[in-house]
Design an enzyme around this catalytic site. Structure first.
Site, PDB file in Angstrom:
ATOM      1  N   GLY A  26      16.218  68.840 100.117  1.00 21.69           N
ATOM      2  CA  GLY A  26      15.064  68.204 100.758  1.00 21.69           C
ATOM      3  C   GLY A  26      13.742  68.792 100.312  1.00 21.69           C
ATOM      4  O   GLY A  26      13.681  69.729  99.501  1.00 21.69           O
ATOM      5  N   GLY A  94      20.766  65.085 107.380  1.00 20.20           N
ATOM      6  CA  GLY A  94      21.333  63.966 106.618  1.00 20.20           C
ATOM      7  C   GLY A  94      20.323  62.921 106.208  1.00 20.20           C
ATOM      8  O   GLY A  94      20.682  61.910 105.616  1.00 20.20           O
ATOM      9  N   GLY A  95      19.040  63.197 106.517  1.00 16.36           N
ATOM     10  CA  GLY A  95      17.999  62.263 106.091  1.00 16.36           C
ATOM     11  C   GLY A  95      18.022  62.048 104.580  1.00 16.36           C
ATOM     12  O   GLY A  95      17.724  60.972 104.083  1.00 16.36           O
ATOM     13  N   GLU A 102      26.222  69.772 102.977  1.00 13.99           N
ATOM     14  CA  GLU A 102      25.402  70.734 103.727  1.00 13.99           C
ATOM     15  C   GLU A 102      26.216  71.361 104.859  1.00 13.99           C
ATOM     16  O   GLU A 102      26.119  72.559 105.115  1.00 13.99           O
ATOM     17  CB  GLU A 102      24.167  70.035 104.298  1.00 13.99           C
ATOM     18  CG  GLU A 102      23.161  69.645 103.217  1.00 13.99           C
ATOM     19  CD  GLU A 102      22.012  68.794 103.742  1.00 13.99           C
ATOM     20  OE1 GLU A 102      20.954  68.807 103.113  1.00 13.99           O
ATOM     21  OE2 GLU A 102      22.170  68.102 104.758  1.00 13.99           O
ATOM     22  N   LYS A 120       9.362  68.274 113.205  1.00 15.63           N
ATOM     23  CA  LYS A 120      10.831  68.229 113.361  1.00 15.63           C
ATOM     24  C   LYS A 120      11.310  68.912 114.654  1.00 15.63           C
ATOM     25  O   LYS A 120      12.458  68.750 115.046  1.00 15.63           O
ATOM     26  CB  LYS A 120      11.507  68.929 112.173  1.00 15.63           C
ATOM     27  CG  LYS A 120      11.043  68.501 110.801  1.00 15.63           C
ATOM     28  CD  LYS A 120      11.615  67.173 110.444  1.00 15.63           C
ATOM     29  CE  LYS A 120      11.284  66.723 109.040  1.00 15.63           C
ATOM     30  NZ  LYS A 120      11.873  67.503 107.981  1.00 15.63           N
TER      31      LYS A 120
HETATM   32  C1  5RP Z   1      19.273  66.225 103.583  1.00 16.41           C
HETATM   33  C2  5RP Z   1      18.771  66.884 104.802  1.00 16.41           C
HETATM   34  C3  5RP Z   1      17.407  67.482 104.736  1.00 16.41           C
HETATM   35  O1  5RP Z   1      17.524  68.844 104.927  1.00 16.41           O
HETATM   36  C4  5RP Z   1      16.557  66.871 105.807  1.00 16.41           C
HETATM   37  O2  5RP Z   1      16.523  65.479 105.566  1.00 16.41           O
HETATM   38  C5  5RP Z   1      15.129  67.442 105.803  1.00 16.41           C
HETATM   39  O3  5RP Z   1      14.478  67.065 104.636  1.00 16.41           O
HETATM   40  P1  5RP Z   1      12.951  67.394 104.379  1.00 16.41           P
HETATM   41  O4  5RP Z   1      12.844  68.875 104.267  1.00 16.41           O
HETATM   42  O5  5RP Z   1      12.652  66.670 103.090  1.00 16.41           O
HETATM   43  O6  5RP Z   1      12.148  66.846 105.521  1.00 16.41           O
HETATM   44  O7  5RP Z   1      19.416  66.974 105.811  1.00 16.41           O
HETATM   45  O8  5RP Z   1      20.513  65.628 103.811  1.00 16.41           O
END
Ligand code: 5RP
Length: 221
Positions: A26, A94-95, A102, A120
């Site tokens: 991410g 999981g975004g 992970e 967040k």
């Molecule tokens: C990927 C994830 C990422 O850690 C989560 O989406 C956060 O991403 P970002 O740091 O870009 O906001 O879970 O599967």
């Protein structure tokens, strides 16, 4: 420095020489990886284990030595992002679609530090739709079984096609109004055949480093 950069960079200071480090996925952990690369260039010896193909590529480009999970005994510290986190360090992840790898890597890690920007950090999980990885086989039936749990759910798309994870599966994004009982929801979702794993991470994170304007907030378990 923005909040993601602040948090991501700070997390790298917890890495010590000789560690096996889980490298998350991410845009926040991106800054951790750049900082690790700088530390490696200055002579620190670490071995990274990537949580996704995109992180593997980034780490290789940055000159960070990598190993597969199979070739390490245990991971000392994993640093990863989150889409939502609460005070008790329960996470939605999981975004970016990497939740399965992970979670496997988090499970095999002695410590897990979460890095995030202040948006967040929430009182209750659920504003961010919960990602659930499902098999291609029977996916419409699995999707309906998930919907029957009382959420609005849709298959994730990318460029007009269904999004495919690094493991060759689909992702369903599930909107529950508010997730009041994460453990129950986690267990019920994973009981549906066809569900490979869901994005609730309960009991994995040991610390969160959250960028908050120009400063950092720490949450510990
Ligand atoms: C990927 C994830 C990422 O850690 C989560 O989406 C956060 O991403 P970002 O740091 O870009 O906001 O879970 O599967």
């Amino acid at each position: 420095m923005n909040e993601k950069q602040l948090a991501g960079k700070k997390a790298a200071s917890y890495i010590q020489d000789g560690m096996i480090v889980g490298l998350g996925t991410g845009s926040t952990v991106y800054w951790t990886i750049l900082e690790i690369a700088r530390m490696v260039k200055e002579g620190m010896s670490i071995t990274g284990v990537a949580t996704s193909k995109s992180t593997e590529k980034l780490a290789q480009e940055q000159g960070i030595p990598l190993s597969s999970l199979e070739n390490v005994s245990t991971i000392d510290l994993t640093i990863d992002g989150a889409d939502e986190l609460t005070e008790d360090l329960t996470l939605i992840k999981g975004g970016g679609g990497a939740l399965l790898r992970e979670k496997i890597i988090a499970y095999h890690s002695t410590h897990m530090i979460v890095v995030a920007d202040s948006s967040k950090y929430v009182k209750k999980l659920g504003t961010f739709p919960l990602p659930v990885e499902i098999t291609k086989f029977g996916y419409l039936k699995t999707l309906n079984a998930i919907k029957n749990m009382g959420c609005t759910a849709s298959l994730r798309k990318e460029n007009d096609s269904l999004f495919i994870t690094d493991n060759g599966n689909y992702i369903v994004d599930c909107s529950f109004d508010e997730i009041c009982f994460p453990t129950t929801l986690h267990d019920h979702l994973n009981q549906i055949p066809g569900v490979v794993e869901n994005g609730l991470f309960i009991g994995y994170a040991t610390k969160a480093i959250i960028g908050q304007e120009n400063t950092i907030t720490y949450v510990e378990n």
